[in-house]
Design an enzyme around this catalytic site. Sequence first.
Site, PDB file in Angstrom:
ATOM      1  N   GLU A  70       0.860  -1.181   0.000  1.00  0.00           N
ATOM      2  CA  GLU A  70       0.000   0.000   0.000  1.00  0.00           C
ATOM      3  C   GLU A  70       0.897   1.233   0.000  1.00  0.00           C
ATOM      4  O   GLU A  70       1.713   1.428   0.912  1.00  0.00           O
ATOM      5  CB  GLU A  70      -0.923   0.042   1.228  1.00  0.00           C
ATOM      6  CG  GLU A  70      -1.814   1.290   1.168  1.00  0.00           C
ATOM      7  CD  GLU A  70      -2.769   1.452   2.337  1.00  0.00           C
ATOM      8  OE1 GLU A  70      -2.823   0.572   3.211  1.00  0.00           O
ATOM      9  OE2 GLU A  70      -3.464   2.491   2.363  1.00  0.00           O
ATOM     10  N   ASP A  95       4.902   4.937   3.555  1.00  0.00           N
ATOM     11  CA  ASP A  95       4.642   6.384   3.533  1.00  0.00           C
ATOM     12  C   ASP A  95       5.873   7.100   4.073  1.00  0.00           C
ATOM     13  O   ASP A  95       6.746   6.467   4.668  1.00  0.00           O
ATOM     14  CB  ASP A  95       3.394   6.755   4.367  1.00  0.00           C
ATOM     15  CG  ASP A  95       2.710   8.024   3.851  1.00  0.00           C
ATOM     16  OD1 ASP A  95       3.372   9.069   3.768  1.00  0.00           O
ATOM     17  OD2 ASP A  95       1.505   7.969   3.524  1.00  0.00           O
ATOM     18  N   ASP A 145      -1.724  11.966  -3.537  1.00  0.00           N
ATOM     19  CA  ASP A 145      -1.733  13.436  -3.639  1.00  0.00           C
ATOM     20  C   ASP A 145      -2.166  13.832  -5.056  1.00  0.00           C
ATOM     21  O   ASP A 145      -1.542  13.402  -6.030  1.00  0.00           O
ATOM     22  CB  ASP A 145      -0.331  13.987  -3.346  1.00  0.00           C
ATOM     23  CG  ASP A 145       0.093  13.679  -1.923  1.00  0.00           C
ATOM     24  OD1 ASP A 145      -0.369  14.366  -1.001  1.00  0.00           O
ATOM     25  OD2 ASP A 145       0.859  12.714  -1.719  1.00  0.00           O
ATOM     26  N   LYS A 149      -2.455  21.565  -9.604  1.00  0.00           N
ATOM     27  CA  LYS A 149      -1.947  22.585 -10.527  1.00  0.00           C
ATOM     28  C   LYS A 149      -1.260  21.928 -11.717  1.00  0.00           C
ATOM     29  O   LYS A 149      -0.529  20.946 -11.552  1.00  0.00           O
ATOM     30  CB  LYS A 149      -0.936  23.486  -9.805  1.00  0.00           C
ATOM     31  CG  LYS A 149      -1.564  24.366  -8.756  1.00  0.00           C
ATOM     32  CD  LYS A 149      -0.544  25.306  -8.155  1.00  0.00           C
ATOM     33  CE  LYS A 149      -1.186  26.108  -7.043  1.00  0.00           C
ATOM     34  NZ  LYS A 149      -0.272  26.436  -5.970  1.00  0.00           N
ATOM     35  N   ASP A 181     -10.631  10.959  -5.183  1.00  0.00           N
ATOM     36  CA  ASP A 181     -11.831  11.804  -5.176  1.00  0.00           C
ATOM     37  C   ASP A 181     -11.600  13.022  -6.066  1.00  0.00           C
ATOM     38  O   ASP A 181     -12.403  13.945  -6.049  1.00  0.00           O
ATOM     39  CB  ASP A 181     -12.149  12.289  -3.749  1.00  0.00           C
ATOM     40  CG  ASP A 181     -11.047  13.187  -3.208  1.00  0.00           C
ATOM     41  OD1 ASP A 181      -9.860  12.901  -3.471  1.00  0.00           O
ATOM     42  OD2 ASP A 181     -11.362  14.190  -2.532  1.00  0.00           O
ATOM     43  N   THR A 218     -11.389   5.993   3.903  1.00  0.00           N
ATOM     44  CA  THR A 218     -10.112   6.509   4.411  1.00  0.00           C
ATOM     45  C   THR A 218     -10.314   7.947   4.898  1.00  0.00           C
ATOM     46  O   THR A 218     -11.314   8.588   4.587  1.00  0.00           O
ATOM     47  CB  THR A 218      -8.995   6.494   3.337  1.00  0.00           C
ATOM     48  OG1 THR A 218      -9.175   7.605   2.463  1.00  0.00           O
ATOM     49  CG2 THR A 218      -8.971   5.204   2.545  1.00  0.00           C
ATOM     50  N   ARG A 219      -9.316   8.433   5.599  1.00  0.00           N
ATOM     51  CA  ARG A 219      -9.391   9.792   6.148  1.00  0.00           C
ATOM     52  C   ARG A 219      -9.523  10.841   5.032  1.00  0.00           C
ATOM     53  O   ARG A 219     -10.384  11.712   5.076  1.00  0.00           O
ATOM     54  CB  ARG A 219      -8.126  10.053   6.965  1.00  0.00           C
ATOM     55  CG  ARG A 219      -8.160  11.358   7.707  1.00  0.00           C
ATOM     56  CD  ARG A 219      -6.886  11.519   8.501  1.00  0.00           C
ATOM     57  NE  ARG A 219      -6.936  10.740   9.745  1.00  0.00           N
ATOM     58  CZ  ARG A 219      -6.716  11.263  10.953  1.00  0.00           C
ATOM     59  NH1 ARG A 219      -6.441  12.549  11.065  1.00  0.00           N
ATOM     60  NH2 ARG A 219      -6.762  10.516  12.013  1.00  0.00           N
ATOM     61  N   PHE A 220      -8.680  10.728   3.999  1.00  0.00           N
ATOM     62  CA  PHE A 220      -8.750  11.695   2.902  1.00  0.00           C
ATOM     63  C   PHE A 220     -10.056  11.574   2.132  1.00  0.00           C
ATOM     64  O   PHE A 220     -10.599  12.559   1.655  1.00  0.00           O
ATOM     65  CB  PHE A 220      -7.555  11.525   1.950  1.00  0.00           C
ATOM     66  CG  PHE A 220      -6.404  12.400   2.317  1.00  0.00           C
ATOM     67  CD1 PHE A 220      -5.601  12.088   3.401  1.00  0.00           C
ATOM     68  CD2 PHE A 220      -6.135  13.552   1.602  1.00  0.00           C
ATOM     69  CE1 PHE A 220      -4.545  12.898   3.773  1.00  0.00           C
ATOM     70  CE2 PHE A 220      -5.084  14.376   1.962  1.00  0.00           C
ATOM     71  CZ  PHE A 220      -4.285  14.044   3.048  1.00  0.00           C
ATOM     72  N   GLU A 221     -10.521  10.344   2.013  1.00  0.00           N
ATOM     73  CA  GLU A 221     -11.782  10.136   1.316  1.00  0.00           C
ATOM     74  C   GLU A 221     -12.912  10.858   2.046  1.00  0.00           C
ATOM     75  O   GLU A 221     -13.731  11.549   1.424  1.00  0.00           O
ATOM     76  CB  GLU A 221     -12.081   8.631   1.262  1.00  0.00           C
ATOM     77  CG  GLU A 221     -13.374   8.273   0.574  1.00  0.00           C
ATOM     78  CD  GLU A 221     -13.538   6.763   0.473  1.00  0.00           C
ATOM     79  OE1 GLU A 221     -12.857   6.021   1.201  1.00  0.00           O
ATOM     80  OE2 GLU A 221     -14.359   6.330  -0.357  1.00  0.00           O
TER      81      GLU A 221
HETATM   82  C1  LIG Z   1      -3.436  12.399   0.164  1.00  0.00           C
HETATM   83  S1  LIG Z   1      -2.630  11.318   1.266  1.00  0.00           S
HETATM   84  C2  LIG Z   1      -3.786   9.930   1.399  1.00  0.00           C
HETATM   85  C3  LIG Z   1      -3.542   9.092   2.623  1.00  0.00           C
HETATM   86  C4  LIG Z   1      -4.496   7.895   2.822  1.00  0.00           C
HETATM   87  N1  LIG Z   1      -4.350   6.905   1.757  1.00  0.00           N
HETATM   88  C5  LIG Z   1      -5.932   8.348   2.919  1.00  0.00           C
HETATM   89  O1  LIG Z   1      -6.691   8.092   1.961  1.00  0.00           O
HETATM   90  O2  LIG Z   1      -6.300   8.912   3.956  1.00  0.00           O
HETATM   91  C6  LIG Z   1      -1.358  10.653   0.242  1.00  0.00           C
HETATM   92  C7  LIG Z   1      -0.225   9.999   1.043  1.00  0.00           C
HETATM   93  O3  LIG Z   1       0.674   9.404   0.126  1.00  0.00           O
HETATM   94  C8  LIG Z   1       1.991   9.597   0.599  1.00  0.00           C
HETATM   95  N2  LIG Z   1       2.900   9.464  -0.562  1.00  0.00           N
HETATM   96  C9  LIG Z   1       2.849  10.155  -1.708  1.00  0.00           C
HETATM   97  N3  LIG Z   1       3.811   9.759  -2.557  1.00  0.00           N
HETATM   98  C10 LIG Z   1       4.515   8.776  -1.910  1.00  0.00           C
HETATM   99  C11 LIG Z   1       5.638   8.006  -2.260  1.00  0.00           C
HETATM  100  N4  LIG Z   1       6.255   8.133  -3.439  1.00  0.00           N
HETATM  101  N5  LIG Z   1       6.090   7.107  -1.364  1.00  0.00           N
HETATM  102  C12 LIG Z   1       5.484   6.977  -0.162  1.00  0.00           C
HETATM  103  N6  LIG Z   1       4.401   7.686   0.219  1.00  0.00           N
HETATM  104  C13 LIG Z   1       3.921   8.586  -0.637  1.00  0.00           C
HETATM  105  C14 LIG Z   1       1.944  10.975   1.233  1.00  0.00           C
HETATM  106  O4  LIG Z   1       2.978  11.167   2.174  1.00  0.00           O
HETATM  107  C15 LIG Z   1       0.564  10.993   1.879  1.00  0.00           C
HETATM  108  O5  LIG Z   1       0.591  10.535   3.209  1.00  0.00           O
END
Ligand SMILES: C[S@@+](CC[C@H](N)C(=O)[O-])C[C@H]1O[C@@H](n2cnc3c(N)ncnc32)[C@H](O)[C@@H]1O
Length: 241
Positions: A70, A95, A145, A149, A181, A218-221
């Site tokens: 994941e 992460d 993420d 932009k 989303d 998920t939290r972001f969702e």
């Molecule tokens: C927008 S958050 C979503 C977190 C979680 N999946 C949720 O839905 O609540 C995206 C996460 O991906 C991690 N992330 C982004 N690119 C990554 C990478 N190349 N390697 C490890 N983590 C990464 C970021 O640090 C961040 O915590």
Amino acid sequence: MFPEGPAPDPAGSHHERRIRSFQPRRSRVTTGQGEALRRLWPTWGLDIDGLSRLDLGELFGDPELPVVLEIGFGMGEATAQMAAADPGTGILACDVHTPGQGNLLNLAEQKGLNNVRVANGDAIILLREMLAPDALAGLRVYFPDPWPKKRHHKRRLIQPEFLALAATRLAPGAVLHCATDWEPYAEQMLEVLSASPDFENTQPDGGYAPRPDFRPLTRFEGQGLDKGHVVHDLLFRRRAA
Ligand SMILES: C[S@@+](CC[C@H](N)C(=O)[O-])C[C@H]1O[C@@H](n2cnc3c(N)ncnc32)[C@H](O)[C@@H]1O
């Protein structure tokens, strides 16, 4: 900060020339998270230093356990729920976010989850340098993420180069599951996944998948839904070579 815990930049400068898909953010770690990182990291943590090939059987203490990667577990609540619901699958949860790493370690201990390992660093290096071909039984990328932009679109994780790398690390037939989303990113995901020679859509109509029961909110969702966003799941299978 944590002598026994995750390293601040485990791959260091020898893997510097790469696009970063994650946001640099200052992370405030709570006392509970810090305590979990100090105590549990040596047993359940893994620094992505890009220096050695991982033996997943050894990492999980079970050579037969199928392991799913994941990428970007955030605070890890959904990861812990999925691990609890499916003890027959190992989750290698990756992460760069230190508070989330501490949170997931705490959850794993509280729930007695032996099938979760927490990897610290860039998933690209983990895939490229540390995982063997065909090593993974699945790959989950939930709410990456969105980089809205235009000048940042190149930082989005799901693009052809990433898919070509990920395909080599997935076993034939293994499923890549993405969710977002952010509508324009969902469209990009569908486009590049459909165009990839390495993946086939599990949906006969070639579109988005219904949200599978096994994926918790998920939290972001939740934050996206509060803003009225529509969530899309994409389930693509790695083609046999
Ligand atoms: C927008 S958050 C979503 C977190 C979680 N999946 C949720 O839905 O609540 C995206 C996460 O991906 C991690 N992330 C982004 N690119 C990554 C990478 N190349 N390697 C490890 N983590 C990464 C970021 O640090 C961040 O915590």
